[in-house]
Enzyme design. Structure first.
Site, PDB file in Angstrom:
ATOM      1  N   HIS A 181       1.729   0.927 -25.798  1.00 39.12           N
ATOM      2  CA  HIS A 181       1.008   0.018 -24.878  1.00 39.12           C
ATOM      3  C   HIS A 181      -0.452   0.451 -24.719  1.00 39.12           C
ATOM      4  O   HIS A 181      -1.000   0.462 -23.622  1.00 39.12           O
ATOM      5  CB  HIS A 181       1.713  -0.027 -23.520  1.00 39.12           C
ATOM      6  CG  HIS A 181       2.992  -0.822 -23.536  1.00 39.12           C
ATOM      7  ND1 HIS A 181       3.014  -2.195 -23.724  1.00 39.12           N
ATOM      8  CD2 HIS A 181       4.283  -0.442 -23.390  1.00 39.12           C
ATOM      9  CE1 HIS A 181       4.270  -2.631 -23.684  1.00 39.12           C
ATOM     10  NE2 HIS A 181       5.069  -1.579 -23.509  1.00 39.12           N
ATOM     11  N   ASP A 188      -2.868  -1.200 -20.367  1.00 40.62           N
ATOM     12  CA  ASP A 188      -1.827  -1.736 -21.248  1.00 40.62           C
ATOM     13  C   ASP A 188      -2.511  -2.369 -22.449  1.00 40.62           C
ATOM     14  O   ASP A 188      -3.748  -2.307 -22.572  1.00 40.62           O
ATOM     15  CB  ASP A 188      -0.938  -2.748 -20.490  1.00 40.62           C
ATOM     16  CG  ASP A 188       0.518  -2.663 -20.960  1.00 40.62           C
ATOM     17  OD1 ASP A 188       0.740  -2.822 -22.177  1.00 40.62           O
ATOM     18  OD2 ASP A 188       1.412  -2.426 -20.133  1.00 40.62           O
ATOM     19  N   TRP A 215       5.498  -7.157 -12.960  1.00 36.27           N
ATOM     20  CA  TRP A 215       4.772  -7.300 -14.232  1.00 36.27           C
ATOM     21  C   TRP A 215       4.148  -8.692 -14.244  1.00 36.27           C
ATOM     22  O   TRP A 215       4.764  -9.657 -13.771  1.00 36.27           O
ATOM     23  CB  TRP A 215       5.730  -7.132 -15.417  1.00 36.27           C
ATOM     24  CG  TRP A 215       6.369  -5.783 -15.429  1.00 36.27           C
ATOM     25  CD1 TRP A 215       7.636  -5.469 -15.021  1.00 36.27           C
ATOM     26  CD2 TRP A 215       5.772  -4.550 -15.840  1.00 36.27           C
ATOM     27  NE1 TRP A 215       7.862  -4.120 -15.150  1.00 36.27           N
ATOM     28  CE2 TRP A 215       6.739  -3.536 -15.651  1.00 36.27           C
ATOM     29  CE3 TRP A 215       4.520  -4.207 -16.346  1.00 36.27           C
ATOM     30  CZ2 TRP A 215       6.490  -2.203 -15.954  1.00 36.27           C
ATOM     31  CZ3 TRP A 215       4.268  -2.876 -16.652  1.00 36.27           C
ATOM     32  CH2 TRP A 215       5.240  -1.896 -16.460  1.00 36.27           C
ATOM     33  N   THR A 216       2.950  -8.793 -14.809  1.00 34.87           N
ATOM     34  CA  THR A 216       2.207 -10.038 -14.549  1.00 34.87           C
ATOM     35  C   THR A 216       1.877 -10.867 -15.803  1.00 34.87           C
ATOM     36  O   THR A 216       0.918 -11.630 -15.787  1.00 34.87           O
ATOM     37  CB  THR A 216       0.923  -9.722 -13.763  1.00 34.87           C
ATOM     38  OG1 THR A 216       0.121  -8.811 -14.536  1.00 34.87           O
ATOM     39  CG2 THR A 216       1.235  -9.119 -12.408  1.00 34.87           C
ATOM     40  N   GLU A 217       2.680 -10.746 -16.855  1.00 35.91           N
ATOM     41  CA  GLU A 217       2.419 -11.604 -18.015  1.00 35.91           C
ATOM     42  C   GLU A 217       2.332 -13.071 -17.583  1.00 35.91           C
ATOM     43  O   GLU A 217       1.471 -13.826 -18.035  1.00 35.91           O
ATOM     44  CB  GLU A 217       3.542 -11.471 -19.054  1.00 35.91           C
ATOM     45  CG  GLU A 217       3.541 -10.173 -19.831  1.00 35.91           C
ATOM     46  CD  GLU A 217       4.441  -9.119 -19.195  1.00 35.91           C
ATOM     47  OE1 GLU A 217       4.652  -9.156 -17.963  1.00 35.91           O
ATOM     48  OE2 GLU A 217       4.916  -8.237 -19.955  1.00 35.91           O
ATOM     49  N   GLU A 238       8.544   1.919 -24.575  1.00 40.92           N
ATOM     50  CA  GLU A 238       8.362   0.948 -25.652  1.00 40.92           C
ATOM     51  C   GLU A 238       7.295   1.374 -26.667  1.00 40.92           C
ATOM     52  O   GLU A 238       6.361   0.626 -26.947  1.00 40.92           O
ATOM     53  CB  GLU A 238       7.999  -0.415 -25.046  1.00 40.92           C
ATOM     54  CG  GLU A 238       9.106  -0.976 -24.156  1.00 40.92           C
ATOM     55  CD  GLU A 238       8.765  -2.330 -23.548  1.00 40.92           C
ATOM     56  OE1 GLU A 238       9.662  -3.187 -23.510  1.00 40.92           O
ATOM     57  OE2 GLU A 238       7.618  -2.539 -23.105  1.00 40.92           O
ATOM     58  N   TYR A 248      13.189  -5.808 -10.840  1.00 43.24           N
ATOM     59  CA  TYR A 248      12.057  -6.468 -11.492  1.00 43.24           C
ATOM     60  C   TYR A 248      11.794  -7.798 -10.786  1.00 43.24           C
ATOM     61  O   TYR A 248      12.548  -8.758 -10.925  1.00 43.24           O
ATOM     62  CB  TYR A 248      12.342  -6.653 -12.994  1.00 43.24           C
ATOM     63  CG  TYR A 248      11.906  -5.445 -13.819  1.00 43.24           C
ATOM     64  CD1 TYR A 248      12.125  -4.156 -13.353  1.00 43.24           C
ATOM     65  CD2 TYR A 248      11.250  -5.599 -15.037  1.00 43.24           C
ATOM     66  CE1 TYR A 248      11.713  -3.047 -14.077  1.00 43.24           C
ATOM     67  CE2 TYR A 248      10.834  -4.492 -15.777  1.00 43.24           C
ATOM     68  CZ  TYR A 248      11.069  -3.216 -15.280  1.00 43.24           C
ATOM     69  OH  TYR A 248      10.659  -2.120 -15.991  1.00 43.24           O
ATOM     70  N   PHE A 249      10.691  -7.817 -10.054  1.00 40.20           N
ATOM     71  CA  PHE A 249      10.394  -9.016  -9.268  1.00 40.20           C
ATOM     72  C   PHE A 249       9.594 -10.046 -10.067  1.00 40.20           C
ATOM     73  O   PHE A 249       9.146 -11.045  -9.509  1.00 40.20           O
ATOM     74  CB  PHE A 249       9.665  -8.632  -7.972  1.00 40.20           C
ATOM     75  CG  PHE A 249      10.469  -7.746  -7.045  1.00 40.20           C
ATOM     76  CD1 PHE A 249      11.833  -7.538  -7.248  1.00 40.20           C
ATOM     77  CD2 PHE A 249       9.871  -7.116  -5.973  1.00 40.20           C
ATOM     78  CE1 PHE A 249      12.583  -6.715  -6.416  1.00 40.20           C
ATOM     79  CE2 PHE A 249      10.607  -6.293  -5.120  1.00 40.20           C
ATOM     80  CZ  PHE A 249      11.958  -6.092  -5.347  1.00 40.20           C
ATOM     81  N   ASP A 250       9.440  -9.775 -11.384  1.00 31.48           N
ATOM     82  CA  ASP A 250       8.880 -10.833 -12.245  1.00 31.48           C
ATOM     83  C   ASP A 250      10.009 -11.705 -12.778  1.00 31.48           C
ATOM     84  O   ASP A 250       9.762 -12.677 -13.491  1.00 31.48           O
ATOM     85  CB  ASP A 250       8.060 -10.232 -13.405  1.00 31.48           C
ATOM     86  CG  ASP A 250       8.837  -9.223 -14.244  1.00 31.48           C
ATOM     87  OD1 ASP A 250       9.847  -8.656 -13.749  1.00 31.48           O
ATOM     88  OD2 ASP A 250       8.443  -9.002 -15.411  1.00 31.48           O
ATOM     89  N   TRP A 260      14.278   2.285 -15.789  1.00 29.10           N
ATOM     90  CA  TRP A 260      14.044   0.825 -15.768  1.00 29.10           C
ATOM     91  C   TRP A 260      15.026   0.062 -16.646  1.00 29.10           C
ATOM     92  O   TRP A 260      15.344  -1.085 -16.376  1.00 29.10           O
ATOM     93  CB  TRP A 260      12.598   0.505 -16.172  1.00 29.10           C
ATOM     94  CG  TRP A 260      12.269   0.680 -17.639  1.00 29.10           C
ATOM     95  CD1 TRP A 260      12.000   1.857 -18.272  1.00 29.10           C
ATOM     96  CD2 TRP A 260      12.154  -0.349 -18.622  1.00 29.10           C
ATOM     97  NE1 TRP A 260      11.728   1.625 -19.598  1.00 29.10           N
ATOM     98  CE2 TRP A 260      11.806   0.282 -19.836  1.00 29.10           C
ATOM     99  CE3 TRP A 260      12.300  -1.737 -18.604  1.00 29.10           C
ATOM    100  CZ2 TRP A 260      11.622  -0.433 -21.016  1.00 29.10           C
ATOM    101  CZ3 TRP A 260      12.103  -2.459 -19.772  1.00 29.10           C
ATOM    102  CH2 TRP A 260      11.774  -1.802 -20.969  1.00 29.10           C
ATOM    103  N   ARG A 287      -2.113  -7.064 -17.444  1.00 28.52           N
ATOM    104  CA  ARG A 287      -1.826  -8.374 -18.053  1.00 28.52           C
ATOM    105  C   ARG A 287      -2.635  -9.454 -17.338  1.00 28.52           C
ATOM    106  O   ARG A 287      -3.211 -10.341 -17.942  1.00 28.52           O
ATOM    107  CB  ARG A 287      -0.341  -8.678 -17.988  1.00 28.52           C
ATOM    108  CG  ARG A 287       0.495  -8.126 -19.132  1.00 28.52           C
ATOM    109  CD  ARG A 287       0.285  -6.635 -19.396  1.00 28.52           C
ATOM    110  NE  ARG A 287       1.136  -6.117 -20.428  1.00 28.52           N
ATOM    111  CZ  ARG A 287       2.339  -5.577 -20.210  1.00 28.52           C
ATOM    112  NH1 ARG A 287       2.810  -5.429 -18.967  1.00 28.52           N
ATOM    113  NH2 ARG A 287       3.050  -5.129 -21.223  1.00 28.52           N
TER     114      ARG A 287
HETATM  115  C1  ACM Z   1       8.806  -1.643 -18.813  1.00 32.37           C
HETATM  116  O1  ACM Z   1       9.226  -2.648 -18.178  1.00 32.37           O
HETATM  117  N1  ACM Z   1       8.403  -1.766 -20.074  1.00 32.37           N
HETATM  118  C2  ACM Z   1       8.751  -0.332 -18.203  1.00 32.37           C
END
Ligand code: ACM
Ligand code: ZN
Length: 537
Positions: free
Chosen positions: A268, A196, A474-476, A332, A423-425, A398, A167
């Site tokens: 993804h 991704d 996750w870096t969105e 997903e 989840y550290f985002d 997750w 991302r």
């Molecule tokens: C995930 O957060 N989609 C694994």
């Protein structure tokens, strides 16, 4: 009688000092610290004694040079010129008969006025002894290391952190810095999210378009997805060459960290399909994703050439990464395209698969068979349970802990990484208006610290399938490495202690008091860590 007094004094002093373990700013807190009196003075006249090829000795020597300008010699264990008068740091191997994994990472650290001895069965244990020693060096005044004895070993074998480099892209140097943080906290697994929808980041020699096309997106969404999406209009991209990947893997290996690559499938995968649309269900033209979320276009599960394409990619990946585990994603994956694709439907009929979830299971199992031929195992997000788990797969839980519990009951190994609190985002403060934009959620430091990876729903035997846990970044909404630091530290430190110490030894107040001292080291390293723990409540 004399022995009785010695024992009495020892118990009293261990008890008194034990109450104040926060005085030793080591994170994660060692299993056992026995305090003593006096200190070892670190100076240029200290000598490191070790085996000739000890990379760990060189690591310590370089650390002391870079951080304290100390020029310390390394001498071999049997070097006759070692004077009795040198203060020495001795690093050596001792053999522990038990070869269970936790023992392979165990170490002891003895500090006396004349000597420091780090001993371990394996180089990883020596490395962790060095990390504890480093955290004991004062950052101001004389370099006096308090005399003590530490006996230490981790609770869990998989102590991981993930970083999404799709991302947003982080340079090789930034990834190495991240690995340094993992090493400091005795974490041993770096899960590298390399592909991704929004960018393919690993060079694959057989399919050059994956990087020439798949690593570049035309633009990026500004803020969160909405009915009126706005884009920045700027092209964005980047990827790691295979040479760079090898450098990162070697850098991590020196720090006793295994790099687990993630190649996402069957979902993804839009960036890959933008480069090679023939492996989708519909064909046609695709663009690398510019919006966050989930895309309907995924790899076609009915097309044999899709599997040849993925196996070719995985062959190169397996050659680059010595890790036993290869992460194949699996999360997903919308089934929209498969429902209307003649090839996918034919596959379901031919293989007697009753629905598209079973088709996903077919997909993962087929990939697993291939990965197993490389003497490696697959690990995937908990959706790989749907439609039936591939025979040797490891599950990364997750969407809560349920997937992990189901997998452990089926005697599959599990890595816990539930959104809450791993989840550290997610936000780390309730005061969201004062925080930089995050994806949502709320995972404050204490919730990470208090996390217990083994769910209470499991029996003792089932609990053995929980290999450990992992923090995900996750870096969105994380566009810079400085923000990666802000989101991951100190939550990474809290997680490291949840994975290292047994639950009955954890103490959040004590952790925070150590973290306050440790934060001076983070300041020295110029880490942009989150400072909520410094605010008085
Ligand atoms: C995930 O957060 N989609 C694994
Ligand atoms: Zn299809």
């Amino acid at each position: 009688m004399k022995n009785f007094y010695i024992l009495f004094f020892y118990l009293i002093s261990a008890f008194c000092f034990g109450q104040k373990q926060g005085v030793y700013p080591i994170i994660p807190m060692p299993t056992e610290i026995i305090p003593s009196t006096g200190s070892f003075i670190l100076s240029d006249s200290v000598v490191i004694i070790s085996n000739k090829e000890s990379r760990e000795a060189i690591y310590l020597q370089q650390y002391l040079k870079n951080s304290f300008s100390l020029n310390i010699k390394i001498m071999e264990l049997n070097d006759n010129s070692i004077s009795k008068n040198f203060p020495v740091i001795t690093i050596y191997k001792f053999v522990i008969p038990d070869t269970t994994l936790s023992y392979t990472e165990a170490y002891t650290l003895d500090v006396t006025k004349r000597n420091i001895i780090i001993s371990a069965d394996q180089p990883s244990g020596i490395f962790y002894g060095i990390q504890s020693l480093i955290q004991l060096i004062p950052l101001q005044g004389k370099l006096n290391i308090p005399c003590l004895r530490i006996y230490d070993k981790p609770s869990y074998a998989w102590r991981g952190m993930h970083l999404d480099c799709s991302r947003h892209f982080f340079t090789k140097q930034e990834v190495m810095k991240y690995i340094d943080y993992l090493a400091m906290y005795k974490l041993n697994t770096f899960h590298w999210h390399l592909t991704d929808d929004q960018g393919w980041r690993i060079e694959i020699k057989k399919y050059p378009l994956l990087t020439t096309i798949g690593s570049q997106r035309k633009q990026t969404l500004i803020g969160k997805p909405s009915k009126k999406n706005k884009y920045d209009g700027k092209s964005y991209g980047g990827f790691y060459t295979q040479e760079e990947i090898k450098e990162v893997v070697a850098y991590a290996k020196e720090r006793h960290i295994t790099v687990v690559p993630e190649i996402e499938m069957p979902g993804h995968s839009l960036a890959a399909l933008a480069a090679y649309p023939q492996y989708s269900c519909k064909g046609g033209k695709f663009e690398v994703g510019d919006t966050w979320g989930v895309y309907d276009d995924v790899y076609c599960a009915g097309n044999d050439s899709t599997f040849i394409f993925l196996e070719d990619i995985l062959s190169e990946v397996c050659d680059l990464f010595p890790s036993t585990y290869i992460h194949i994603g699996g999360d997903e994956c919308p089934k929209e395209r498969w429902k209307t694709c003649a090839k996918c439907q034919k596959r379901m009929k031919d293989e007697d698969l009753k629905n598209e979830h079973a088709l996903q299971s077919y997909f993962i199992t087929r990939i697993e068979k291939f990965v197993n031929t490389k003497q490696k195992q697959i690990i995937g997000w908990d959706e790989i349970l749907e439609g039936g788990l591939a025979p040797n797969a490891v599950v990364m839980s997750w969407r809560g802990t349920e997937g992990g519990i189901i997998a452990a009951k089926q005697k599959h190994y599990v890595v816990m990484s539930p959104g809450k609190p791993c989840y550290f985002d997610h936000y780390q403060s309730k005061n969201k208006s004062k925080e930089p934009i995050a994806i949502g959620g709320f995972n404050p430091l204490d919730s990470v610290y208090k996390y217990k990876p083994t769910p209470k729903e499991l029996s003792v035997d089932e609990g053995r399938y929980i290999m450990g846990a992992q923090g995900n970044v996750w870096t969105e909404y994380i566009t810079t490495f400085k923000k990666v630091e802000y989101m991951s530290i100190p939550r990474m430190a809290a997680l490291s202690e949840a994975l290292w110490l047994s639950p009955e030894k954890k103490n959040y107040k004590d952790f925070v008091s150590r973290l306050k001292v440790h934060s001076k080291l983070l300041d020295k390293m110029k880490v942009n860590y989150a400072k909520h723990f410094l605010i008085k409540k």
